[in-house]
Design an enzyme around this catalytic site. Structure first.
Site, PDB file in Angstrom:
ATOM      1  N   CYS A  51       1.199  -9.818  21.248  1.00 48.40           N
ATOM      2  CA  CYS A  51       0.390  -9.426  20.083  1.00 48.40           C
ATOM      3  C   CYS A  51       0.810 -10.276  18.890  1.00 48.40           C
ATOM      4  O   CYS A  51       1.933 -10.149  18.407  1.00 48.40           O
ATOM      5  CB  CYS A  51       0.554  -7.945  19.732  1.00 48.40           C
ATOM      6  SG  CYS A  51      -0.357  -7.533  18.213  1.00 48.40           S
ATOM      7  N   HIS A 103       0.839  -1.192   0.000  1.00 54.11           N
ATOM      8  CA  HIS A 103       0.000   0.000   0.000  1.00 54.11           C
ATOM      9  C   HIS A 103       0.882   1.252   0.000  1.00 54.11           C
ATOM     10  O   HIS A 103       2.118   1.155  -0.093  1.00 54.11           O
ATOM     11  CB  HIS A 103      -0.981  -0.010   1.169  1.00 54.11           C
ATOM     12  CG  HIS A 103      -0.313  -0.183   2.509  1.00 54.11           C
ATOM     13  ND1 HIS A 103       0.528   0.758   3.047  1.00 54.11           N
ATOM     14  CD2 HIS A 103      -0.358  -1.201   3.401  1.00 54.11           C
ATOM     15  CE1 HIS A 103       0.963   0.334   4.214  1.00 54.11           C
ATOM     16  NE2 HIS A 103       0.461  -0.860   4.458  1.00 54.11           N
ATOM     17  N   HIS A 155      -2.145  -2.256  17.012  1.00 53.87           N
ATOM     18  CA  HIS A 155      -3.251  -2.974  16.362  1.00 53.87           C
ATOM     19  C   HIS A 155      -4.583  -2.864  17.100  1.00 53.87           C
ATOM     20  O   HIS A 155      -5.616  -3.271  16.569  1.00 53.87           O
ATOM     21  CB  HIS A 155      -2.874  -4.448  16.176  1.00 53.87           C
ATOM     22  CG  HIS A 155      -1.717  -4.634  15.251  1.00 53.87           C
ATOM     23  ND1 HIS A 155      -0.439  -4.889  15.687  1.00 53.87           N
ATOM     24  CD2 HIS A 155      -1.641  -4.513  13.909  1.00 53.87           C
ATOM     25  CE1 HIS A 155       0.371  -4.951  14.647  1.00 53.87           C
ATOM     26  NE2 HIS A 155      -0.321  -4.723  13.557  1.00 53.87           N
ATOM     27  N   CYS A 203       1.879  -8.111  15.830  1.00 50.07           N
ATOM     28  CA  CYS A 203       3.225  -7.528  15.927  1.00 50.07           C
ATOM     29  C   CYS A 203       4.284  -8.630  16.013  1.00 50.07           C
ATOM     30  O   CYS A 203       5.468  -8.377  15.821  1.00 50.07           O
ATOM     31  CB  CYS A 203       3.385  -6.687  17.187  1.00 50.07           C
ATOM     32  SG  CYS A 203       2.443  -5.176  17.219  1.00 50.07           S
ATOM     33  N   CYS A 257      -3.087  -3.873  22.146  1.00 50.71           N
ATOM     34  CA  CYS A 257      -1.851  -3.524  21.439  1.00 50.71           C
ATOM     35  C   CYS A 257      -1.943  -2.053  21.029  1.00 50.71           C
ATOM     36  O   CYS A 257      -2.941  -1.637  20.446  1.00 50.71           O
ATOM     37  CB  CYS A 257      -1.705  -4.396  20.196  1.00 50.71           C
ATOM     38  SG  CYS A 257      -0.422  -3.784  19.084  1.00 50.71           S
ATOM     39  N   HIS A 272       4.107   1.504   2.140  1.00 53.99           N
ATOM     40  CA  HIS A 272       5.291   0.811   1.604  1.00 53.99           C
ATOM     41  C   HIS A 272       5.927   1.643   0.491  1.00 53.99           C
ATOM     42  O   HIS A 272       7.136   1.790   0.412  1.00 53.99           O
ATOM     43  CB  HIS A 272       4.903  -0.551   1.035  1.00 53.99           C
ATOM     44  CG  HIS A 272       4.208  -1.454   2.005  1.00 53.99           C
ATOM     45  ND1 HIS A 272       2.907  -1.852   1.838  1.00 53.99           N
ATOM     46  CD2 HIS A 272       4.624  -2.028   3.155  1.00 53.99           C
ATOM     47  CE1 HIS A 272       2.556  -2.638   2.844  1.00 53.99           C
ATOM     48  NE2 HIS A 272       3.570  -2.757   3.664  1.00 53.99           N
ATOM     49  N   LYS A 332     -12.186  12.862  -8.606  1.00 54.51           N
ATOM     50  CA  LYS A 332     -12.677  12.393  -9.897  1.00 54.51           C
ATOM     51  C   LYS A 332     -11.878  11.222 -10.449  1.00 54.51           C
ATOM     52  O   LYS A 332     -12.422  10.245 -10.922  1.00 54.51           O
ATOM     53  CB  LYS A 332     -12.631  13.568 -10.894  1.00 54.51           C
ATOM     54  CG  LYS A 332     -13.878  13.658 -11.733  1.00 54.51           C
ATOM     55  CD  LYS A 332     -13.937  14.944 -12.538  1.00 54.51           C
ATOM     56  CE  LYS A 332     -12.588  15.323 -13.090  1.00 54.51           C
ATOM     57  NZ  LYS A 332     -12.465  16.619 -13.668  1.00 54.51           N
ATOM     58  N   LYS A 335     -13.574  14.648   0.263  1.00 57.79           N
ATOM     59  CA  LYS A 335     -14.553  14.155  -0.700  1.00 57.79           C
ATOM     60  C   LYS A 335     -13.852  13.338  -1.785  1.00 57.79           C
ATOM     61  O   LYS A 335     -12.654  13.464  -1.997  1.00 57.79           O
ATOM     62  CB  LYS A 335     -15.361  15.317  -1.281  1.00 57.79           C
ATOM     63  CG  LYS A 335     -14.548  16.440  -1.897  1.00 57.79           C
ATOM     64  CD  LYS A 335     -15.501  17.546  -2.368  1.00 57.79           C
ATOM     65  CE  LYS A 335     -14.853  18.497  -3.343  1.00 57.79           C
ATOM     66  NZ  LYS A 335     -13.759  19.304  -2.819  1.00 57.79           N
TER      67      LYS A 335
END
Ligand code: ZN
Length: 506
Positions: free
Chosen positions: A125, A17, A146, A128, A143, A20, A298, A295
């Site tokens: 966790c 994503h 998270h 983690c 956590c 990264h 386009k 918002k």
């Protein structure tokens, strides 16, 4: 001059994503800039494929952890390529060479007397892959990263004597105030060290997916120990038939996000000391890109998805936006409309239009040849020392500040062209020398900013430099007036064309 820059290795339990992409872009800017300065650069990125979260995610999908790793490592490789990143190697912690080297270093830590058998109980966790101290827990034993509720887990395993490295780490921080940057992160890491370090479990008994502990194959090496070592192991096999360790170790800069500060600024140097390996020169922490309320846009919908942005607007626009919008090191908000605004006002208008207007005027008024002249003193003064300032900012990994310096000169050139109105000068033969000067200064200014921008926007800067007939990327020539007129200009087209795409269905 060797220069070794790394990104964290990305965890393959999810898709790549924007976060990264952000780190990879930043590391690539450093790598490209240092190559322009003639450094021997090694740039490493890759994927972290072991540990409980990967095993769990794979199980959920009904595939093996190896299959999940294979599938997602490809996506992360594609992301690096799509961003135009120039990493010299892509490491995967499932590489047999990495695994063998991890076993070797962990054995050294053991043989040096820093490992013992023990049992551990605490809040764990699974996402983690880490135990949390009471102080780190949020309300309801959650956590802090998270937000999931943690349960107490108990394990018999091998421990690393992290506590004995408290003093050596405090010494390291005292001797090297630049070891962690920015300063607030240095303070945070040092406070963590000073609050007292607990020994760290070095292995996991419940898990099979990882590097077997060399002296006890019933356990695997804790995923973080395995992962951190990638920075060191990669050099031993990245280039076939060659070991680059002596050339590039210690690493010049590890770029990381703030969520993994403790691992990189505390555990990692302690592990290296325990193994008798030099610690890296610097760990630099960037903040988070936050997607606020906004918002729908386009062309992009309501998210900034790196593959999508790169497909629609090209990788340069994304590289530029994330480093321009949020001051590197701090947290800041990004948004699809914010992206579109900067794309139009800064990339298309301030940079792209300046370039196409300049080239068109040189074509029309001077038969496509950059006239020979010298830049006026006031412009020369405004560009004075620019390359050195950019270098200094980049040495401090202040990427937004470096970009800012360059962009101020682009704005300066836009003011210059407005003030001088070369289209008026062209109507008056008595102003021929003056027009020569303006056109030369514009071409020369565009050349200088494009050389400096190249690490940030390699594709666009290269196209522009090619169009103005000056392709030398070395920073030595990045001063206004360093190159004389006489070059034949070529076609540029639209560097940042208008985008008419419709938002994808959300
Ligand atoms: Zn967590």
């Amino acid at each position: 001059m060797p220069y070794y820059v790394t990104t964290p290795i990305y965890y393959v339990n999810g898709e790549p994503h924007l976060g990264h992409a952000y780190t990879t872009i930043a590391a690539d800017v450093l790598a490209r800039h240092m190559r322009q300065r003639g450094a021997d650069v090694f740039f490493l990125t890759g994927t972290d494929e072991h540990g409980e979260p990967v095993a769990q995610a794979a199980e959920k999908l009904g595939i093996t952890p190896r299959e999940l790793g294979d599938k997602n490592a490809v996506r992360f490789k594609e992301l690096a390529a799509r961003l135009n990143a120039t990493n010299d190697f892509f490491i995967r912690t499932t590489d047999p060479e990495h695994m063998a080297k991890v076993a070797e270093v962990v054995q050294r830590i053991h043989d040096n007397g820093h490992v013992y058998a023990g049992s551990y109980e605490g809040y764990y966790c699974p996402r983690c892959a880490d135990f949390k101290t009471e102080a780190e827990l949020e309300e309801g034993n959650r956590c802090p990263i998270h937000k999931i509720e943690l349960t107490i887990e108990k394990e018999d395993n091998w421990f690393f004597r992290l506590s004995t490295f408290q003093e050596p780490l405090e010494r390291l921080y005292a001797e090297r105030p630049g070891f962690v940057a920015p300063q607030n992160r240095y303070n945070e890491a040092l406070a963590f060290i000073k609050s007292g370090l607990r020994d760290l479990s070095l292995s996991r008994a419940r898990l099979k997916w990882g590097v077997p502990v060399p002296w006890d194959e019933s356990q695997v090496v804790y995923v973080w120990i395995d992962a951190l070592l990638n920075y060191y192991t990669a050099l031993s096999y990245a280039r076939p038939g060659e070991d680059l360790t002596d050339m590039f170790w210690p690493a010049t800069v590890h770029l990381i996000g703030k969520d993994i500060l403790k691992f990189h600024a505390v555990i990692w140097p302690a592990m290296l000391m325990a193994a008798g390996i030099e610690v890296p020169e610097k760990v630099t922490i960037h903040g988070y890109l936050l997607l606020g309320e906004h918002k729908m846009s386009k062309s992009l919908g309501n998210v900034i998805e790196p593959f999508q942005v790169a497909d629609i607007y090209g990788p340069d626009a994304l590289r530029f936006y994330v480093l321009r919008e949020v001051s590197f090191g701090a947290d800041g908000e990004v948004s699809p409309e914010g992206f579109e605004t900067r794309y139009t006002t800064e990339l298309a208008n301030e940079y792209g239009n300046l370039a196409s207007r300049t080239l068109a005027m040189i074509e029309r008024y001077r038969d496509g040849v950059v006239p020979s002249a010298s830049a006026p003193d006031r412009l020369t003064a405004d560009f004075e020392g620019l390359a050195d300032v950019v270098k200094a900012r980049i040495d401090e990994v202040e990427l937004t500040a470096a970009l800012d310096e360059i962009w101020r000169r682009i704005k300066r050139l836009n003011r210059y062209v407005q003030d001088e109105a070369p289209w008026q000068l062209a109507k008056d033969d008595a102003e021929a020398d003056h027009l020569d000067q303006v056109l030369y200064t514009l071409a020369e200014g565009l050349r200088v900013v494009s050389v400096l921008l190249h690490p940030f926007m390699p594709g666009s800067a290269e196209r522009l430099l090619e169009a103005i007939g000056r392709e030398d990327l070395s920073l030595d020539a990045a001063t206004l007036g360093a190159v004389e007129g006489g070059a034949k200009v070529g076609e540029l087209g639209q560097l940042f064309p208008r985008v008419e795409a419709e938002a994808p269905a959300a």
